[in-house]
Design a protein around this motif. Structure first.
Motif, PDB file in Angstrom:
ATOM      1  N   GLY A 193      39.269  41.735  34.205  1.00 45.99           N
ATOM      2  CA  GLY A 193      38.661  41.426  35.480  1.00 45.99           C
ATOM      3  C   GLY A 193      38.807  42.571  36.643  1.00 45.99           C
ATOM      4  N   GLU A 194      38.088  42.734  37.545  1.00 51.54           N
ATOM      5  CA  GLU A 194      38.008  43.459  38.591  1.00 51.54           C
ATOM      6  C   GLU A 194      37.366  42.972  39.826  1.00 51.54           C
ATOM      7  OE1 GLU A 194      37.362  48.226  39.676  1.00 51.54           O
ATOM      8  OE2 GLU A 194      36.855  47.479  37.562  1.00 51.54           O
ATOM      9  N   LEU A 195      37.961  43.013  40.865  1.00 52.32           N
ATOM     10  CA  LEU A 195      37.332  42.802  42.226  1.00 52.32           C
ATOM     11  C   LEU A 195      37.456  43.742  43.170  1.00 52.32           C
ATOM     12  CD1 LEU A 195      35.903  40.762  44.109  1.00 52.32           C
ATOM     13  CD2 LEU A 195      38.250  39.818  44.458  1.00 52.32           C
ATOM     14  N   LYS A 196      36.661  44.238  43.724  1.00 52.05           N
ATOM     15  CA  LYS A 196      36.548  45.386  44.910  1.00 52.05           C
ATOM     16  C   LYS A 196      36.175  44.742  46.337  1.00 52.05           C
ATOM     17  CE  LYS A 196      35.252  49.441  42.243  1.00 52.05           C
ATOM     18  NZ  LYS A 196      34.453  50.531  41.881  1.00 52.05           N
ATOM     19  N   PRO A 227      37.786  37.270  39.134  1.00 49.88           N
ATOM     20  CA  PRO A 227      38.719  36.923  40.336  1.00 49.88           C
ATOM     21  C   PRO A 227      37.595  37.015  41.540  1.00 49.88           C
ATOM     22  CG  PRO A 227      39.024  39.086  39.777  1.00 49.88           C
ATOM     23  CD  PRO A 227      38.214  38.577  38.539  1.00 49.88           C
ATOM     24  N   VAL A 228      37.564  35.969  42.534  1.00 48.69           N
ATOM     25  CA  VAL A 228      36.966  35.710  43.723  1.00 48.69           C
ATOM     26  C   VAL A 228      37.734  35.733  44.805  1.00 48.69           C
ATOM     27  CG1 VAL A 228      35.382  34.221  44.689  1.00 48.69           C
ATOM     28  CG2 VAL A 228      35.147  34.633  42.401  1.00 48.69           C
ATOM     29  N   ARG A 229      37.564  36.508  45.892  1.00 51.59           N
ATOM     30  CA  ARG A 229      37.979  36.294  47.165  1.00 51.59           C
ATOM     31  C   ARG A 229      37.365  35.087  48.095  1.00 51.59           C
ATOM     32  NH1 ARG A 229      39.459  40.836  51.512  1.00 51.59           N
ATOM     33  NH2 ARG A 229      37.347  40.722  51.934  1.00 51.59           N
ATOM     34  N   LEU A 230      38.167  34.126  48.253  1.00 49.28           N
ATOM     35  CA  LEU A 230      37.762  32.782  48.709  1.00 49.28           C
ATOM     36  C   LEU A 230      37.433  33.392  50.259  1.00 49.28           C
ATOM     37  CD1 LEU A 230      39.404  29.940  46.771  1.00 49.28           C
ATOM     38  CD2 LEU A 230      37.311  30.766  46.537  1.00 49.28           C
ATOM     39  N   GLN A 231      38.440  33.589  50.757  1.00 52.61           N
ATOM     40  CA  GLN A 231      38.546  33.763  52.328  1.00 52.61           C
ATOM     41  C   GLN A 231      39.628  34.808  52.616  1.00 52.61           C
ATOM     42  OE1 GLN A 231      39.474  30.214  54.343  1.00 52.61           O
ATOM     43  NE2 GLN A 231      39.500  31.263  56.393  1.00 52.61           N
ATOM     44  N   HIS A 232      39.534  35.405  53.647  1.00 51.08           N
ATOM     45  CA  HIS A 232      40.338  36.384  54.521  1.00 51.08           C
ATOM     46  C   HIS A 232      40.509  36.386  55.808  1.00 51.08           C
ATOM     47  CE1 HIS A 232      36.612  38.853  55.069  1.00 51.08           C
ATOM     48  NE2 HIS A 232      37.386  39.661  55.799  1.00 51.08           N
ATOM     49  N   GLU A 233      41.716  36.500  56.342  1.00 51.29           N
ATOM     50  CA  GLU A 233      41.770  36.640  57.814  1.00 51.29           C
ATOM     51  C   GLU A 233      42.461  38.040  58.269  1.00 51.29           C
ATOM     52  OE1 GLU A 233      41.355  34.175  60.178  1.00 51.29           O
ATOM     53  OE2 GLU A 233      40.204  33.025  58.651  1.00 51.29           O
ATOM     54  N   LEU A 238      42.788  48.430  59.414  1.00 49.89           N
ATOM     55  CA  LEU A 238      42.523  47.691  60.970  1.00 49.89           C
ATOM     56  C   LEU A 238      43.498  46.707  61.333  1.00 49.89           C
ATOM     57  CD1 LEU A 238      38.687  47.282  60.005  1.00 49.89           C
ATOM     58  CD2 LEU A 238      39.711  49.141  61.336  1.00 49.89           C
ATOM     59  N   GLY A 239      44.561  46.236  60.559  1.00 47.05           N
ATOM     60  CA  GLY A 239      45.366  45.395  60.940  1.00 47.05           C
ATOM     61  C   GLY A 239      45.625  44.302  59.558  1.00 47.05           C
ATOM     62  N   THR A 240      46.809  43.705  59.901  1.00 49.17           N
ATOM     63  CA  THR A 240      47.220  42.592  58.963  1.00 49.17           C
ATOM     64  C   THR A 240      46.136  41.714  58.322  1.00 49.17           C
ATOM     65  OG1 THR A 240      49.364  42.896  59.788  1.00 49.17           O
ATOM     66  CG2 THR A 240      48.799  40.952  58.471  1.00 49.17           C
ATOM     67  N   GLN A 241      46.206  41.809  57.002  1.00 46.88           N
ATOM     68  CA  GLN A 241      45.094  40.884  56.355  1.00 46.88           C
ATOM     69  C   GLN A 241      45.478  39.951  55.474  1.00 46.88           C
ATOM     70  OE1 GLN A 241      40.839  41.971  54.922  1.00 46.88           O
ATOM     71  NE2 GLN A 241      41.978  42.577  53.493  1.00 46.88           N
ATOM     72  N   LEU A 242      45.248  38.649  55.514  1.00 41.64           N
ATOM     73  CA  LEU A 242      45.383  37.726  54.278  1.00 41.64           C
ATOM     74  C   LEU A 242      44.072  37.318  53.568  1.00 41.64           C
ATOM     75  CD1 LEU A 242      47.522  34.842  56.257  1.00 41.64           C
ATOM     76  CD2 LEU A 242      48.586  36.611  54.903  1.00 41.64           C
ATOM     77  N   SER A 243      44.505  37.497  52.407  1.00 37.68           N
ATOM     78  CA  SER A 243      43.376  37.261  51.287  1.00 37.68           C
ATOM     79  C   SER A 243      43.831  36.412  50.329  1.00 37.68           C
ATOM     80  CB  SER A 243      42.958  38.777  50.590  1.00 37.68           C
ATOM     81  OG  SER A 243      42.494  39.628  51.643  1.00 37.68           O
ATOM     82  N   LEU A 244      42.879  35.387  50.247  1.00 38.39           N
ATOM     83  CA  LEU A 244      42.951  34.160  49.117  1.00 38.39           C
ATOM     84  C   LEU A 244      42.132  34.617  48.001  1.00 38.39           C
ATOM     85  CD1 LEU A 244      44.429  31.548  48.436  1.00 38.39           C
ATOM     86  CD2 LEU A 244      42.570  30.501  49.833  1.00 38.39           C
ATOM     87  N   PHE A 245      42.724  34.852  46.718  1.00 38.75           N
ATOM     88  CA  PHE A 245      41.813  34.773  45.695  1.00 38.75           C
ATOM     89  C   PHE A 245      42.088  33.785  44.677  1.00 38.75           C
ATOM     90  CE2 PHE A 245      43.570  38.898  46.993  1.00 38.75           C
ATOM     91  CZ  PHE A 245      42.502  39.734  47.129  1.00 38.75           C
ATOM     92  N   ASP A 246      40.929  33.443  44.177  1.00 40.25           N
ATOM     93  CA  ASP A 246      40.699  32.503  43.098  1.00 40.25           C
ATOM     94  C   ASP A 246      40.665  33.152  41.770  1.00 40.25           C
ATOM     95  OD1 ASP A 246      40.149  30.815  41.160  1.00 40.25           O
ATOM     96  OD2 ASP A 246      38.255  29.720  42.180  1.00 40.25           O
ATOM     97  N   VAL A 247      41.901  33.152  41.099  1.00 35.89           N
ATOM     98  CA  VAL A 247      42.197  33.764  39.904  1.00 35.89           C
ATOM     99  C   VAL A 247      42.321  32.956  38.508  1.00 35.89           C
ATOM    100  CG1 VAL A 247      43.255  35.998  40.907  1.00 35.89           C
ATOM    101  CG2 VAL A 247      44.647  33.933  40.308  1.00 35.89           C
ATOM    102  N   SER A 248      41.626  31.658  38.762  1.00 37.95           N
ATOM    103  CA  SER A 248      41.619  30.875  37.707  1.00 37.95           C
ATOM    104  C   SER A 248      40.877  31.181  36.446  1.00 37.95           C
ATOM    105  CB  SER A 248      41.136  29.368  38.313  1.00 37.95           C
ATOM    106  OG  SER A 248      39.705  29.477  38.771  1.00 37.95           O
ATOM    107  N   ASN A 249      39.871  31.979  37.006  1.00 39.01           N
ATOM    108  CA  ASN A 249      39.314  32.871  35.714  1.00 39.01           C
ATOM    109  C   ASN A 249      39.406  34.000  35.824  1.00 39.01           C
ATOM    110  OD1 ASN A 249      37.816  33.877  33.691  1.00 39.01           O
ATOM    111  ND2 ASN A 249      35.776  32.920  34.583  1.00 39.01           N
ATOM    112  N   PRO A 250      40.616  34.563  35.053  1.00 42.06           N
ATOM    113  CA  PRO A 250      41.050  36.217  34.992  1.00 42.06           C
ATOM    114  C   PRO A 250      40.011  37.066  34.790  1.00 42.06           C
ATOM    115  CG  PRO A 250      42.720  34.793  33.731  1.00 42.06           C
ATOM    116  CD  PRO A 250      41.248  33.855  33.986  1.00 42.06           C
ATOM    117  N   ALA A 251      38.920  36.820  34.142  1.00 33.79           N
ATOM    118  CA  ALA A 251      37.710  37.718  34.072  1.00 33.79           C
ATOM    119  C   ALA A 251      36.797  37.670  35.088  1.00 33.79           C
ATOM    120  CB  ALA A 251      36.904  37.288  32.830  1.00 33.79           C
TER     121      ALA A 251
END
Length: 641
Positions: free
Chosen positions: A471-474, A519-525, A504-517
């Protein structure tokens, strides 16, 4: 006491003298180490290779002369955790059961912290925290702690006595490079005291603690009284080289082996000994320099004196350990040819494995080599007897042909006798980019590369002979640290970035990797204009699963001239990222004109976070603050005074 070299110079550059023969392919190469049968063989090997490098200005290939005050002969030996029922967090480490040194440790009753050159003990067993005691230490720099029972091991670089550097026309006292290990009795935090100290010739690299046994990794260089052109008796190049050749020819074992001095205050005795015996030193078949990596085995339940030591005549940059193995990796950098100016085509990384399954011994096991360079300890991971290694094949600043883009690999190594050989490999990660973060969790690997956007790659490593990208997520920006935060969830801490790659500054990214093929970013701050120590030091990150709470230190500077210096807490689950609160430490006493600058006369930077019971404790150089775990509300402040 045997005195160390004035200049602590790494052997990576010497290793480059043979790096031109390094393979350009990404295939792993077997590296077998040889032992010295006798001390005479060891001494002959060192002298022989030093003669090939010696010149009028020390050893060729080093950035300066390797100069030292002649060592003294070794002196003869002189006669002679946890709180039941309290849930608390420990240091954020890579492997369960393998503790790592850090600036803050706790047993659930007392928090120990390094700040202002002291060890501070704060009692957190009662309704309110209180300062129990402090202990002044002369520890040099980069001090860290390991806690076992009622013993606190303080490890630091920069320890050692001042020695004299004799220049062409000057006599300048400086402090030598060295390592200081200090055993502190903390059975009574109000009366902490030093029991033993060990001063080591060589630089402290890292350490790991499994059970009561600490493995401390030291890198060292030879201690040779070499001269350079212009000194008295060495006014010409020929005279200087002749004198240096004489130094090499007359060198003895104590010039090549590091020594240590152990002082036991309780037993009132001092020991001077070689850090490692010449028969315990191994070397690569290809000459890799005259420096040494030594692994000390210290049983903290018995004291500070090493119970075993093993060494490799090579460089060491990165340490990783599982409960049964310790690995030391080093990059073999190849620099431009001084005559032609040609840049190298490749960089390789050597990995040496030591068996640490026995608490009393450390045994060299095997070595291997992979192409490229590693980011940090997270680029190494052992699973089911295999070692996974993530590397970037070539840094862009070493590429003479920019059309030849760099790429990254994950290579899986297996042990074959005394060699680590390739079992499988997957490449093509991040063309033209480099690795920014790696995390291996069981049979799955996560690799982040970055230049303008952040591809998060997921890898299936279940078949060591056939690892593959699934899997790959950009996304924009990058993650510099990855942490699992629940079933199928991965939290990234890094930097947001523009489409052109400007951070641009510190970032938190929440990834859903339950399906490795997929991956989805659910939210970022994003905290605009911010950065966090957790981006490069995972010990600064706290994950408290019971409350789904992530805490990280942040410093942010905003366009309107305001700033934030403190820690931020977030609730993280499948629903997303929700800010819980912020913690700041008091600004210390204001500066008064005409009076001395008070300690910490600035907004205190939070370095670490610890949970004990239902309280969050944040730690800075100024003190410790207690906050409610639910909303991070202020409970108490304990200044370090």
């Amino acid at each position: 006491m045997r005195r160390a070299a004035v200049l602590a110079i790494g052997v990576a550059i010497l290793a480059a003298s043979s790096a031109s023969a390094a393979p350009r392919s990404a295939e792993a190469r077997a590296v077998r180490l040889r032992s010295f049968g006798t001390c005479s063989q060891f001494l002959g090997y060192a002298r022989s290779h030093a003669k090939g490098l010696v010149g009028p200005n020390g050893l060729r290939g080093y950035p300066g002369p390797l100069t030292a005050v002649p060592p003294e002969a070794a002196a003869p030996v002189q006669a002679d955790s946890g709180v039941p029922g309290v849930d608390f967090s420990t240091t954020n480490v890579q492997e369960t059961g393998v503790d790592e040194p850090d600036i803050v440790k706790t047993d659930g009753s007392t928090i120990f912290s390094l700040a202002q050159g002291k060890v501070w003990a704060v009692d957190v067993s009662g309704s309110k925290p209180r300062l129990a005691g402090s202990l002044q230490l002369d520890q040099g720099w980069n001090a860290q702690l390991l806690l076992y029972g009622k013993h606190l091991l303080v490890l630091s670089g920069g320890g050692g006595p001042p020695i004299l550097l004799r220049g062409a026309e000057s006599l300048l006292p400086i402090r030598v490079a060295g390592t200081m290990l200090t055993d502190v009795d903390v059975s009574d935090p109000s009366s902490m005291h030093v029991v033993r100290t060990m001063s080591v010739e060589g630089a402290y690299l890292s350490a790991r603690l499994v059970g009561s046994t600490a493995r401390v990794v030291i890198t060292s260089t030879p201690y040779l009284p070499l001269v350079y052109q212009g000194q008295k008796g060495a006014e010409t190049p020929a005279a200087a080289e002749r004198k240096n050749r004489g130094v090499i020819a007359s060198s003895r074992l104590r010039n090549w082996l590091p020594y240590y001095k152990l002082t036991d205050r309780k037993a009132k005795r001092t020991i001077h000994r070689a850090l490692v015996g010449c028969r315990q030193v191994r070397r690569p078949v290809d000459f890799s320099g005259l420096g040494m990596v030594t692994v000390l085995t210290i049983d903290l339940a018995r004291g500070l004196e090493p119970v075993d030591s093993d060494a490799v005549m090579a460089d060491g940059n990165t340490v990783y350990a599982s409960t049964g193995s310790l690995y030391v990796a080093s990059q073999r950098w190849a620099f431009a040819n001084p005559e032609t100016g040609e840049l190298p085509q490749s960089v390789t990384t050597q990995v040496h494995e030591f068996d640490i399954s026995s608490p009393d011994t450390t045994v060299y096991r095997a070595s291997g080599e992979v192409s490229g360079y590693i980011l940090n300890q997270w680029a190494l991971s052992e699973d089911k007897g295999y070692l996974r290694v993530a590397t970037t094949e070539a840094p862009t600043w070493l590429q003479p042909d920019q059309a030849q883009q760099s790429q990254s690999f994950v290579t899986i190594l297996r042990r074959d006798g005394g060699s680590l050989v390739q079992a499988g490999r997957v490449g093509g990660l991040g063309a033209g980019e480099r690795i920014y973060a790696v995390r291996f969790i069981g049979d799955v690997g996560y690799v982040v590369t970055f230049r303008q956007v952040d591809p998060l790659y997921t890898l299936d490593l279940s078949d060591p002979g056939n690892p593959r990208v699934v899997g790959e997520l950009k996304v924009q920006g990058y993650s510099a640290y990855l942490h699992p935060v629940g079933d199928g969830l991965l939290l990234g801490v890094g930097q947001d970035a523009s489409g052109e790659g400007r951070v641009l500054g510190t970032q938190l990214s929440l990834f859903d990797v339950s399906n490795p093929a997929k991956p989805v970013r659910l939210q970022h701050e994003t905290i605009g204009g911010g950065w966090s120590e957790a981006e490069w030091d995972h010990h600064a990150f706290l994950w408290w699963p019971a409350s789904s709470l992530a805490v990280l230190p942040v410093q942010a500077y905003f366009p309107d001239g305001t700033s934030f210096v403190g820690a931020l807490g977030y609730r993280v689950d499948k629903g997303g990222i929700a800010k819980v609160g912020a913690v700041t430490h008091p600004v210390q006493s204001p500066v008064v004109e005409g009076e001395p600058l008070p300690p910490q006369a600035y907004s205190a930077q939070i370095r670490r976070s610890v949970v004990v019971g239902d309280t969050l404790y944040t730690v800075s150089d100024a003190g410790i603050k207690a906050s409610g775990l639910a909303a991070l509300g202020n409970l108490a402040w304990v200044p370090f005074r």
